[in-house]
Write an enzyme that holds these catalytic residues in place. Structure first.
Site, PDB file in Angstrom:
ATOM      1  N   LYS A 194       0.717  -1.192   0.532  1.00 21.42           N
ATOM      2  CA  LYS A 194      -0.250   0.039   0.065  1.00 21.42           C
ATOM      3  C   LYS A 194       1.516   0.987  -0.287  1.00 21.42           C
ATOM      4  CE  LYS A 194      -2.251   2.259   3.826  1.00 21.42           C
ATOM      5  NZ  LYS A 194      -1.369   3.146   4.717  1.00 21.42           N
ATOM      6  N   ASN A 195       1.674   1.365   0.647  1.00 22.61           N
ATOM      7  CA  ASN A 195       2.730   2.671   0.890  1.00 22.61           C
ATOM      8  C   ASN A 195       3.696   3.128  -0.002  1.00 22.61           C
ATOM      9  OD1 ASN A 195       1.179   3.362   3.380  1.00 22.61           O
ATOM     10  ND2 ASN A 195       2.823   2.283   4.822  1.00 22.61           N
ATOM     11  N   ARG A 251      -5.488  10.262   3.992  1.00 17.97           N
ATOM     12  CA  ARG A 251      -3.829  11.316   4.391  1.00 17.97           C
ATOM     13  C   ARG A 251      -3.481  11.937   2.716  1.00 17.97           C
ATOM     14  NH1 ARG A 251      -0.394  12.737   6.820  1.00 17.97           N
ATOM     15  NH2 ARG A 251      -0.787  14.320   7.291  1.00 17.97           N
ATOM     16  N   CYS A 274      -5.118  12.611  12.396  1.00 17.47           N
ATOM     17  CA  CYS A 274      -6.041  11.333  12.353  1.00 17.47           C
ATOM     18  C   CYS A 274      -5.563  11.525  13.641  1.00 17.47           C
ATOM     19  CB  CYS A 274      -5.224  10.178  11.361  1.00 17.47           C
ATOM     20  SG  CYS A 274      -3.746  10.386  11.599  1.00 17.47           S
ATOM     21  N   ARG A 323       0.315  14.804  12.678  1.00 18.04           N
ATOM     22  CA  ARG A 323       0.843  14.316  11.288  1.00 18.04           C
ATOM     23  C   ARG A 323       0.453  15.933   9.720  1.00 18.04           C
ATOM     24  NH1 ARG A 323      -1.805   8.584   8.795  1.00 18.04           N
ATOM     25  NH2 ARG A 323       0.562   9.463   7.916  1.00 18.04           N
ATOM     26  N   PRO A 324       1.262  17.160  10.833  1.00 17.86           N
ATOM     27  CA  PRO A 324       1.579  18.001  10.079  1.00 17.86           C
ATOM     28  C   PRO A 324       2.633  17.890   8.309  1.00 17.86           C
ATOM     29  CG  PRO A 324       3.651  18.189  11.965  1.00 17.86           C
ATOM     30  CD  PRO A 324       2.282  17.181  12.236  1.00 17.86           C
ATOM     31  N   ILE A 325       2.391  18.625   7.725  1.00 19.29           N
ATOM     32  CA  ILE A 325       3.112  18.600   6.409  1.00 19.29           C
ATOM     33  C   ILE A 325       4.076  19.318   6.158  1.00 19.29           C
ATOM     34  CG2 ILE A 325       1.261  17.141   5.059  1.00 19.29           C
ATOM     35  CD1 ILE A 325       0.965  19.697   3.907  1.00 19.29           C
ATOM     36  N   ASP A 326       4.630  20.187   6.976  1.00 18.62           N
ATOM     37  CA  ASP A 326       5.850  21.540   7.122  1.00 18.62           C
ATOM     38  C   ASP A 326       6.490  21.170   6.293  1.00 18.62           C
ATOM     39  OD1 ASP A 326       5.622  20.572   9.608  1.00 18.62           O
ATOM     40  OD2 ASP A 326       7.754  21.068   9.493  1.00 18.62           O
ATOM     41  N   GLN A 327       7.152  20.313   6.535  1.00 11.49           N
ATOM     42  CA  GLN A 327       8.850  19.213   5.645  1.00 11.49           C
ATOM     43  C   GLN A 327       8.681  19.784   4.275  1.00 11.49           C
ATOM     44  OE1 GLN A 327      11.742  19.438   7.353  1.00 11.49           O
ATOM     45  NE2 GLN A 327      10.157  20.494   9.255  1.00 11.49           N
ATOM     46  N   ASP A 383       4.485   1.015  12.075  1.00 12.82           N
ATOM     47  CA  ASP A 383       3.080   0.121  11.802  1.00 12.82           C
ATOM     48  C   ASP A 383       3.249  -0.905  11.495  1.00 12.82           C
ATOM     49  OD1 ASP A 383       2.611   2.959  10.366  1.00 12.82           O
ATOM     50  OD2 ASP A 383       3.344   1.798   7.551  1.00 12.82           O
ATOM     51  N   VAL A 430       7.841   7.990  16.339  1.00 12.26           N
ATOM     52  CA  VAL A 430       7.700   8.800  14.886  1.00 12.26           C
ATOM     53  C   VAL A 430       6.150   9.084  15.113  1.00 12.26           C
ATOM     54  CG1 VAL A 430       6.719   7.590  12.210  1.00 12.26           C
ATOM     55  CG2 VAL A 430       8.799   6.901  13.955  1.00 12.26           C
ATOM     56  N   ARG A 458      -8.533  -0.439   4.959  1.00 13.35           N
ATOM     57  CA  ARG A 458      -7.519   0.518   4.001  1.00 13.35           C
ATOM     58  C   ARG A 458      -6.105  -0.386   3.445  1.00 13.35           C
ATOM     59  NH1 ARG A 458      -5.601   5.055   7.385  1.00 13.35           N
ATOM     60  NH2 ARG A 458      -3.884   5.162   5.390  1.00 13.35           N
TER      61      ARG A 458
HETATM   62  C1  UD1 Z   1       0.763   6.278   2.834  1.00 15.92           C
HETATM   63  C2  UD1 Z   1       2.289   5.883   3.683  1.00 15.92           C
HETATM   64  O1  UD1 Z   1       3.191   5.584   2.859  1.00 15.92           O
HETATM   65  N1  UD1 Z   1       2.483   5.834   4.987  1.00 15.92           N
HETATM   66  C3  UD1 Z   1       3.647   5.422   5.827  1.00 15.92           C
HETATM   67  C4  UD1 Z   1       4.390   7.137   5.812  1.00 15.92           C
HETATM   68  O2  UD1 Z   1       3.380   8.603   6.318  1.00 15.92           O
HETATM   69  P1  UD1 Z   1       4.376   9.966   6.207  1.00 15.92           P
HETATM   70  O3  UD1 Z   1       4.139   9.815   5.541  1.00 15.92           O
HETATM   71  O4  UD1 Z   1       2.280  10.622   7.240  1.00 15.92           O
HETATM   72  O5  UD1 Z   1       4.808   9.844   7.930  1.00 15.92           O
HETATM   73  P2  UD1 Z   1       5.815  10.440   7.567  1.00 15.92           P
HETATM   74  O6  UD1 Z   1       7.316  10.225   7.787  1.00 15.92           O
HETATM   75  O7  UD1 Z   1       6.263  12.079   6.495  1.00 15.92           O
HETATM   76  O8  UD1 Z   1       5.609  11.376   9.331  1.00 15.92           O
HETATM   77  C5  UD1 Z   1       6.472  10.352  10.367  1.00 15.92           C
HETATM   78  C6  UD1 Z   1       6.570  11.486  11.283  1.00 15.92           C
HETATM   79  O9  UD1 Z   1       6.712  12.722  11.202  1.00 15.92           O
HETATM   80  C7  UD1 Z   1       6.166  14.590  11.406  1.00 15.92           C
HETATM   81  N2  UD1 Z   1       5.685  15.071  10.159  1.00 15.92           N
HETATM   82  C8  UD1 Z   1       5.684  14.627   9.347  1.00 15.92           C
HETATM   83  C9  UD1 Z   1       6.215  15.477   7.798  1.00 15.92           C
HETATM   84  C10 UD1 Z   1       5.871  16.651   7.892  1.00 15.92           C
HETATM   85  O10 UD1 Z   1       5.929  17.775   7.045  1.00 15.92           O
HETATM   86  N3  UD1 Z   1       6.384  17.384   9.314  1.00 15.92           N
HETATM   87  C11 UD1 Z   1       6.560  16.664  10.423  1.00 15.92           C
HETATM   88  O11 UD1 Z   1       6.408  16.700  11.703  1.00 15.92           O
HETATM   89  C12 UD1 Z   1       4.759  13.251  11.884  1.00 15.92           C
HETATM   90  O12 UD1 Z   1       3.843  13.747  11.937  1.00 15.92           O
HETATM   91  C13 UD1 Z   1       5.260  12.077  12.299  1.00 15.92           C
HETATM   92  O13 UD1 Z   1       5.232  13.020  13.092  1.00 15.92           O
HETATM   93  O14 UD1 Z   1       5.531   7.241   6.989  1.00 15.92           O
HETATM   94  C14 UD1 Z   1       4.869   7.080   8.038  1.00 15.92           C
HETATM   95  C15 UD1 Z   1       5.882   6.526   9.126  1.00 15.92           C
HETATM   96  O15 UD1 Z   1       6.997   5.404   8.590  1.00 15.92           O
HETATM   97  C16 UD1 Z   1       3.928   5.349   8.381  1.00 15.92           C
HETATM   98  O16 UD1 Z   1       3.722   5.341   9.511  1.00 15.92           O
HETATM   99  C17 UD1 Z   1       3.274   5.539   7.427  1.00 15.92           C
HETATM  100  O17 UD1 Z   1       2.322   4.223   7.076  1.00 15.92           O
HETATM  101  C1  PEP Z   2      -0.341   4.364   8.943  1.00 16.95           C
HETATM  102  C2  PEP Z   2      -0.452   3.885   8.316  1.00 16.95           C
HETATM  103  O1  PEP Z   2      -1.009   4.733   6.742  1.00 16.95           O
HETATM  104  P1  PEP Z   2      -1.116   5.920   6.968  1.00 16.95           P
HETATM  105  O2  PEP Z   2      -0.627   7.224   6.314  1.00 16.95           O
HETATM  106  O3  PEP Z   2      -1.912   5.947   4.932  1.00 16.95           O
HETATM  107  O4  PEP Z   2      -2.528   6.183   7.276  1.00 16.95           O
HETATM  108  C3  PEP Z   2      -0.131   2.534   7.916  1.00 16.95           C
HETATM  109  O5  PEP Z   2       0.203   1.898   6.880  1.00 16.95           O
HETATM  110  O6  PEP Z   2      -0.630   2.414   8.976  1.00 16.95           O
END
Ligand code: UD1
Ligand code: PEP
Length: 435
Positions: free
Chosen positions: A23-24, A94, A118, A123-127, A307, A329, A399
């Site tokens: 999935k990821n 997301r 969630c 889960r911010p996307i600032d980066q 995960d 994480v 999912r």
């Molecule tokens: C669809 C997908 O591939 N989902 C995976 C992806 O989620 P996802 O890509 O959302 O996970 P990230 O690695 O970005 O997030 C990890 C941590 O970084 C923080 N963060 C992230 C981005 C940002 O701009 N700012 C920030 O602070 C997040 O809040 C979190 O605490 O990687 C996670 C970590 O291995 C997995 O649990 C998810 O299953």
């Molecule tokens: C947290 C997960 O996925 P997503 O980032 O899609 O919510 C996951 O696959 O366990």
């Protein structure tokens, strides 16, 4: 009535189970198909998950043609694309934010609904946004939307991520493929799914180097084209079945499991006494009679994957002694602890850690999945609980797992998925007769 999984504990699992495509890995790859202004993309080994249907809908909304049948997706994104991914999609999943990098690179403009928090954290996307800004995009946040725009082409840049975010690495990598000049991203995520995305982008004509290491270098090109790509096996689904084998003292071949993708998980399960044997096409997992307690800390890859945290909690509930899990994480990924307690699990939360006292005398109960992995983990606990465990909120499970209950049933688990009260009663009566 909403659907439930009903599982009666007590069966040792035995046999072979085949894992799906990841999935990821597939979600970012589908988002990347938007970069192809020439030719169609063909993606194979695609799992039939609700998240895949959701991202396909996002692509159709953006004006791409998407066909999905028999684990194969074709995408034609050669028409002019729209620029907006609305909240109705981003709320469901997301990972919809992953279309932002492609749209910005292809159209010079992207509007994405703010994803919000969630069940596992804020889960911010600032980066992601910091990366786009470094490449010359103007980013505005307002009215629940992120609006990013660039005059002309994105520009290659040097970007340092504060944390090796998987999504930020992927989004910036996709944006940089069509940028003018070279982009260097430092402190990137090293997950196998990043490598799969880089391979896909390179097959489209991109120049991405270093995926799987801490620094990724992308030389921008002016155009990308369609290609054919096989998605890597799902290491989290594979890991979930490894735990299913171990928790029941079973003997299971997980077909498609790639040992190098799961090395931290395998190492920790070996510490618990689980035996692994590499076989053709996969991994044989043999559960011991007694499981040893261990400590786990979730980390970015190659550290222990978050995960797999809740599934390991099930396994540690069965171990003889005290274990500790520390989640580094996500800030709030312990929602499932309360549900395990409903099954008589002896677990205490202490800040970002939980202390698990095993072996818990697990008892069947009605429990609600709080997220996707919790849905699987509660089912795993049900495999060894006394009596019937009913797992609800299966929308989370769907999912990320295809036919989860059927795959477990094929390994000998006493498990069914029901969609009405009558069916639920019938299943319990039948299981009682057999017991
Ligand atoms: C669809 C997908 O591939 N989902 C995976 C992806 O989620 P996802 O890509 O959302 O996970 P990230 O690695 O970005 O997030 C990890 C941590 O970084 C923080 N963060 C992230 C981005 C940002 O701009 N700012 C920030 O602070 C997040 O809040 C979190 O605490 O990687 C996670 C970590 O291995 C997995 O649990 C998810 O299953
Ligand atoms: C947290 C997960 O996925 P997503 O980032 O899609 O919510 C996951 O696959 O366990």
């Amino acid at each position: 009535m909403l659907e439930k999984i009903i599982v009666r504990g007590g069966q040792r699992l035995k046999g072979t189970v085949k894992v799906e495509g990841a999935k990821n890995a597939v979600l970012p790859v589908i988002a990347a198909t938007l970069l192809a202004s020439k030719g169609k993309c063909e993606i194979l080994d695609v799992p039939e998950l609700s998240d895949v249907y959701t991202i396909n809908e996002v692509l159709r909304y953006l004006n791409a043609d998407v066909d999905f049948a028999n684990n194969r997706i074709t995408v034609d994104a050669t028409r002019e694309l729209h620029t907006e991914a609305p909240f109705e999609y981003v709320r469901k999943m997301r990972a919809s934010v992953l279309v932002m990098g492609s749209l910005l690179a292809r159209n010079g403009k992207a509007q994405i609904a703010l994803p919000g928090g969630c069940a596992i954290g804020s889960r911010p996307i600032d980066q992601h946004l910091k990366g786009f800004e470094a490449m010359g995009a103007k980013v505005k946040v307002g009215n629940g939307y992120i609006d990013a725009e660039v005059d002309g082409r994105l520009q290659g840049a040097k970007i340092y991520l504060d944390f090796p975010s998987v999504g930020a690495t992927e989004n910036i990598m996709m944006a940089a493929t069509l940028a003018e000049g070279t982009t260097i991203i430092e402190n990137v995520a090293k997950e196998p799914e990043i490598v799969d995305l880089a391979n896909f982008l390179n097959s489209m004509g991109a120049k991405v180097r270093g995926a799987g290491t801490g620094t990724i270098k992308i030389e921008g090109v002016t155009e990308l084209h369609g290609c054919k790509h096989h998605i890597i096996p799902d290491r989290i689904e594979a890991g979930t079945f490894m735990v299913a084998a171990a928790i029941t003292g079973g003997d299971v071949i997980v077909e498609g499991a790639v040992p190098e993708h799961s090395s931290s998980l395998i190492a920790k399960m070996e510490e618990m006494g689980v035996k692994f044997e590499e076989v053709e096409n996969g991994l044989r997992v043999i559960g011991p009679d007694k499981l040893k307690p261990i400590d786990i800390k979730t980390m970015p890859h190659p550290g222990f994957p978050t995960d797999m945290q809740s599934q390991m909690m099930s396994l540690l509930l069965a171990a003889e002694g005290t274990s500790m899990i520390t989640e580094t994480v996500f800030e709030n990924r312990f929602m499932h602890v309360e549900e395990f307690r409903r099954m008589n699990g002896d677990i205490k939360i202490e800040g970002r850690s939980v202390v698990i006292n095993g072996p818990s005398d697990l008892q069947g109960a009605e429990v609600a999945a709080t997220d996707l992995r919790a849905a699987a983990a509660l089912t795993l606990a049900g495999l060894i609980a006394d009596g019937y465990t009913r797992v609800t909120e299966l929308k989370h499970l769907d999912r990320g797992y295809v036919n989860f209950h059927n795959k477990l049933a094929a390994l000998g688990a006493d498990i069914e998925r029901v969609s009405s009260m009558e069916q639920e009663q019938t299943v319990i009566m039948e299981q009682m007769k057999e017991a």
